[in-house]
Scaffold this motif. Structure first.
Motif, short mmCIF file in Angstrom:
data_model
loop_
_atom_site.label_atom_id
_atom_site.label_comp_id
_atom_site.label_asym_id
_atom_site.label_seq_id
_atom_site.Cartn_x
_atom_site.Cartn_y
_atom_site.Cartn_z
N PRO A 1 0.83 -1.21 0.00
CA PRO A 1 0.00 0.00 0.00
C PRO A 1 0.86 1.26 0.00
O PRO A 1 2.02 1.25 0.44
CB PRO A 1 -0.79 -0.13 1.31
N ALA A 2 0.29 2.35 -0.46
CA ALA A 2 1.03 3.61 -0.58
C ALA A 2 1.64 4.08 0.73
O ALA A 2 2.79 4.55 0.74
CB ALA A 2 0.12 4.69 -1.17
N PRO A 3 0.92 3.99 1.87
CA PRO A 3 1.54 4.44 3.13
C PRO A 3 2.81 3.67 3.48
O PRO A 3 3.77 4.25 3.99
CB PRO A 3 0.44 4.21 4.17
N GLU A 4 2.84 2.36 3.21
CA GLU A 4 4.03 1.57 3.50
C GLU A 4 5.18 1.94 2.58
O GLU A 4 6.34 1.97 2.98
CB GLU A 4 3.72 0.08 3.39
N VAL A 5 4.86 2.22 1.32
CA VAL A 5 5.90 2.64 0.38
C VAL A 5 6.50 3.96 0.82
O VAL A 5 7.73 4.16 0.78
CB VAL A 5 5.32 2.75 -1.04
N LEU A 6 5.66 4.88 1.27
CA LEU A 6 6.14 6.18 1.74
C LEU A 6 7.03 6.01 2.96
O LEU A 6 8.10 6.65 3.06
CB LEU A 6 4.96 7.09 2.07
N SER A 7 6.63 5.14 3.89
CA SER A 7 7.45 4.89 5.07
C SER A 7 8.82 4.35 4.68
O SER A 7 9.84 4.77 5.24
CB SER A 7 6.75 3.90 6.01
N GLY A 8 8.86 3.45 3.72
CA GLY A 8 10.13 2.90 3.26
C GLY A 8 11.02 3.96 2.65
O GLY A 8 12.23 3.99 2.88
N LYS A 9 10.43 4.85 1.85
CA LYS A 9 11.21 5.91 1.22
C LYS A 9 11.77 6.87 2.28
O LYS A 9 12.92 7.33 2.18
CB LYS A 9 10.36 6.67 0.22
N LEU A 10 10.97 7.19 3.28
CA LEU A 10 11.43 8.08 4.33
C LEU A 10 12.57 7.46 5.13
O LEU A 10 13.53 8.14 5.50
CB LEU A 10 10.26 8.45 5.25
N LEU A 11 12.47 6.17 5.40
CA LEU A 11 13.54 5.49 6.12
C LEU A 11 14.82 5.45 5.29
O LEU A 11 15.92 5.61 5.81
CB LEU A 11 13.11 4.06 6.49
N GLY A 12 14.68 5.23 3.98
CA GLY A 12 15.85 5.24 3.12
C GLY A 12 16.53 6.59 3.08
O GLY A 12 17.77 6.69 3.13
N THR A 13 15.73 7.66 3.03
CA THR A 13 16.29 9.00 3.06
C THR A 13 16.97 9.30 4.39
O THR A 13 17.96 10.03 4.44
CB THR A 13 15.18 10.04 2.80
N ALA A 14 16.45 8.71 5.47
CA ALA A 14 17.04 8.93 6.79
C ALA A 14 18.48 8.42 6.85
O ALA A 14 19.32 9.02 7.54
CB ALA A 14 16.19 8.24 7.86
N TRP A 15 18.79 7.33 6.16
CA TRP A 15 20.16 6.81 6.13
C TRP A 15 21.10 7.84 5.52
O TRP A 15 22.19 8.12 6.06
CB TRP A 15 20.22 5.51 5.33
N ILE A 16 20.71 8.43 4.40
CA ILE A 16 21.55 9.41 3.73
C ILE A 16 21.74 10.64 4.62
O ILE A 16 22.85 11.15 4.80
CB ILE A 16 20.94 9.80 2.38
N ALA A 17 20.63 11.13 5.19
CA ALA A 17 20.70 12.33 6.03
C ALA A 17 21.55 12.08 7.27
O ALA A 17 22.35 12.94 7.67
CB ALA A 17 19.29 12.76 6.43
N ALA A 18 21.40 10.91 7.89
CA ALA A 18 22.12 10.62 9.13
C ALA A 18 23.63 10.55 8.90
O ALA A 18 24.41 11.13 9.68
CB ALA A 18 21.62 9.32 9.73
N PHE A 19 24.06 9.86 7.86
CA PHE A 19 25.50 9.74 7.62
C PHE A 19 26.08 11.05 7.09
O PHE A 19 27.26 11.35 7.34
CB PHE A 19 25.79 8.59 6.67
N THR A 20 25.29 11.85 6.38
CA THR A 20 25.77 13.18 5.98
C THR A 20 25.97 14.05 7.21
O THR A 20 26.99 14.77 7.32
CB THR A 20 24.76 13.84 5.03
N ALA A 21 25.02 14.00 8.15
CA ALA A 21 25.16 14.77 9.38
C ALA A 21 26.37 14.31 10.19
O ALA A 21 27.10 15.13 10.77
CB ALA A 21 23.89 14.65 10.22
N LEU A 22 26.60 12.99 10.23
CA LEU A 22 27.76 12.47 10.96
C LEU A 22 29.06 12.96 10.33
O LEU A 22 29.99 13.37 11.05
CB LEU A 22 27.72 10.94 10.96
N ALA A 23 29.15 12.95 9.00
CA ALA A 23 30.35 13.41 8.33
C ALA A 23 30.60 14.88 8.61
O ALA A 23 31.75 15.30 8.88
CB ALA A 23 30.22 13.17 6.82
#
Length: 207
Positions: free
Chosen positions: A87-109
């Motif tokens: 369902p669309a809500p689950e797909v959105l949750s997955g995309k947000l979690l994937g973006t969180a990985w990029i944002a988190a490691f960018t912030a760490l760097a």
């Protein structure tokens, strides 16, 4: 004169809901585990008063970075496979979690680069990157485990976040040995438990 009312046909079948398949984390766990064992193990073996191996300074960090990058790619691929037909809500949750990985490691760097520049101590990178990446991965696992209702993923996140923060009180090579043992061992156990978890979900339910 009597009339017969015709009722519309009713569907007695119970409504069904389609759930996305479970995320298979085994490949990602194995890659992260190898990153801990090889990256932190190499750092531990090449540090100290009497190092076991004479390795270039860049090699342990390169092994760790390659393993973490591979793990992120494998985790993303597993999440995308699980979202097919979801369902669309689950797909959105997955995309947000994937973006969180990029944002988190960018912030760490940015944080590590800024801190080491301000205090003029570039050698801190060899400590802050291993511990910081463990904390970041652990916290992301906490979020993913909560969203996906995956207790194993959630528990692994707690372990990684706490142990990665605790080792900051240790000096090299003890810090690296602790990360290799605590992180690598946890991922090895999680890989085995993940296989059991997936088998239990595939088993037919008994009335």
């Amino acid at each position: 004169m009597t009339s017969t009312a015709t009722l519309p046909p009713t569907d007695t079948a119970a409504p069904t809901t389609r759930r996305s398949s479970e995320v298979d984390n085994r490949a990602a766990y194995a890659s992260f585990g190898l990153a801990y064992l090889l990256g932190h193990g190499a750092a531990a073996a090449s540090h100290g008063d009497t190092p076991l191996l004479g390795l270039p300074e860049w090699l342990p960090m390169a092994l760790l970075g390659a393993g973490l990058a591979s793990g992120i790619v494998l985790a993303t691929a597993a999440a995308l496979r699980a979202q097919r037909g979801a369902p669309a809500p689950e797909v959105l949750s997955g995309k947000l979690l994937g973006t969180a990985w990029i944002a988190a490691f960018t912030a760490l760097a940015l944080a590590i680069t800024g801190l080491t520049s301000v205090v003029d101590a570039p050698e801190l990178e060899s400590v802050l990157w291993p511990a910081g990446s463990g904390i970041i991965v652990g916290l992301l696992y906490l979020a993913e485990g909560a969203v996906r209702r995956n207790v194993l993923h959630y528990g692994l996140g707690i372990w990684l976040a706490l142990t990665s923060a605790a080792v900051l009180s240790l000096e090299a090579p003890g810090l690296y040995w602790s990360l290799a043992a605590a992180g690598g061992g946890a991922y090895a156990l999680a890989t085995v438990l993940e296989a059991r978890r997936l088998r239990s979900l595939e088993a037919p339910a008994h009335p």
